[in-house]
Scaffold this motif. Sequence first.
Motif, short mmCIF file in Angstrom:
data_model
loop_
_atom_site.label_atom_id
_atom_site.label_comp_id
_atom_site.label_asym_id
_atom_site.label_seq_id
_atom_site.Cartn_x
_atom_site.Cartn_y
_atom_site.Cartn_z
N LEU A 121 2.70 -0.26 -3.11
CA LEU A 121 3.87 1.21 -2.25
C LEU A 121 4.21 1.41 -0.95
O LEU A 121 5.25 1.51 -0.77
CB LEU A 121 3.38 2.28 -2.96
CG LEU A 121 4.09 3.11 -3.08
CD1 LEU A 121 4.82 3.38 -4.27
CD2 LEU A 121 2.83 4.12 -3.62
N GLY A 122 3.23 0.51 0.15
CA GLY A 122 4.00 0.22 1.26
C GLY A 122 3.70 2.31 2.10
O GLY A 122 3.48 2.51 2.77
N ARG A 123 2.36 3.12 0.97
CA ARG A 123 1.86 4.18 1.63
C ARG A 123 0.91 4.72 1.65
O ARG A 123 -0.06 3.92 0.66
CB ARG A 123 2.82 5.45 0.41
CG ARG A 123 2.45 6.50 0.70
CD ARG A 123 3.44 7.68 0.38
NE ARG A 123 2.74 8.78 -0.25
CZ ARG A 123 3.93 9.94 0.03
NH1 ARG A 123 4.85 10.14 -1.12
NH2 ARG A 123 3.12 11.42 -0.19
N PRO A 124 -0.51 5.17 2.24
CA PRO A 124 -0.75 5.03 2.54
C PRO A 124 -1.69 5.52 1.42
O PRO A 124 -1.29 7.33 0.86
CB PRO A 124 -1.78 5.73 3.19
CG PRO A 124 -0.57 6.61 3.88
CD PRO A 124 0.61 5.30 3.92
N ALA A 125 -3.34 6.09 0.45
CA ALA A 125 -3.49 7.05 -0.62
C ALA A 125 -4.33 7.60 0.17
O ALA A 125 -5.14 7.98 0.45
CB ALA A 125 -4.25 6.10 -1.60
N GLY A 159 -5.87 1.73 7.40
CA GLY A 159 -5.02 1.83 7.21
C GLY A 159 -3.66 2.20 5.77
O GLY A 159 -2.98 2.88 5.28
N LEU A 160 -5.32 1.84 5.26
CA LEU A 160 -4.97 2.30 3.03
C LEU A 160 -4.64 3.09 2.80
O LEU A 160 -4.19 3.83 1.83
CB LEU A 160 -5.56 1.13 2.25
CG LEU A 160 -5.61 -0.76 3.16
CD1 LEU A 160 -5.94 -1.36 2.63
CD2 LEU A 160 -3.85 -1.14 2.80
N ILE A 161 -6.14 4.11 3.08
CA ILE A 161 -6.84 5.09 2.51
C ILE A 161 -6.95 6.10 3.78
O ILE A 161 -6.99 6.14 4.37
CB ILE A 161 -7.49 4.62 1.65
CG1 ILE A 161 -9.28 4.76 2.04
CG2 ILE A 161 -7.06 3.98 0.62
CD1 ILE A 161 -9.60 4.49 1.83
#
Length: 380
Positions: A121-125, A159-161
Amino acid sequence: MSSQRPARLEARIDLGAIRANIGRMRDVAGSADVMAVVKADAYGHGMVECARAAVAAGATWLGVALPEEALALRAAGLTERMLTWLHAPGDPFADLVAADVDVSVSGLWALREVTEAVRALGRPARIQLKVDTGLGRNGAQPADWPLLVEDALKAQEDGLISITGVWSHFACADEPHHPSVASQLAAFREALAHAENAGVRPEVRHLANSPGALLVPDCQFDLIRSGLATYGVSPSPEEGSAADFGLRPAMTLVGRLALVKQVPKGHGVSYGHTYHTRRPTRLGLVPAGYADGIPRAASGRGPVSVDGVCHTVAGRVAMDQFVIDLGGQEAGVGDEVVLFGPGDRGEPTAQDWADAVGTIAYEIVTRIGPRVPRVYLNRS
């Protein structure tokens, strides 16, 4: 929705009661925030309408079990912070991340699937780590907790979550003196201390469900989860009624007599003839059955009220209907039959039904099925 004509059966939901109950739980929470738990269609009350009422009354979080519930709330325009906690492999984690929903993570497999979704997705969770402090259901076991925390921190560094919460759930908060309550509170503090010493800085730490918030001191932390209390039903009837806790039941389940007829003494009633009339009497047919969520176990037991007079289900509850023995009461077709409500007019309550069939009030309100229309009162 509004009722255009008298329904055979309807659940009247008092949104004013929902707002008042959230107000009560805000008082209980003190400085902590309140999450309104609206899973399972808001315990049968209607998820979207109840979520809006709860938010209007000051709930700053919404809690659901399933991803589909969270996504439905987002689609309905609810923008508050939201947590979903019951997942299986292959669930739509990318959709949850895109919808800015906090995802509870109890094991490494879930962390792995969330981070895979993030990469795609390219967006952190936003994730919340759940520890099993003794309930034995969801949550990481204490022995597995350090590795889950370590891997989550690595994913955060990449930077993933973002680790937004640490939480757990009581097993016996409705029995406040049960030894597991103090044990779980201590285990939660220990797990929280480990996570924070490792570098976790959660926005919210939470353990208290409705009975925990009402009955267990010092378990509020940053957030309480108001589940059954939101709907005004006592989460611990052994410790107090809804009124004792300052709550008001929001659901009143009302049917209408579809037939009234005179029958002789000894007349069998419903399947199996488990009930026979003891005298010449009048029978009233209520068009509600187990397909609507009326427990079949209420056969010969379930209480109802007709114009303030209490009766018991006569014979077996069928799929779509049950019968009451009206005796000498003057009642006619179309008259209201109250199955349960707040109880302040002498009608049975959900707890009365639970007591009659040997279950809990949670089940009574939650099992009311989708073919029963919800009619919302006191929207503002």
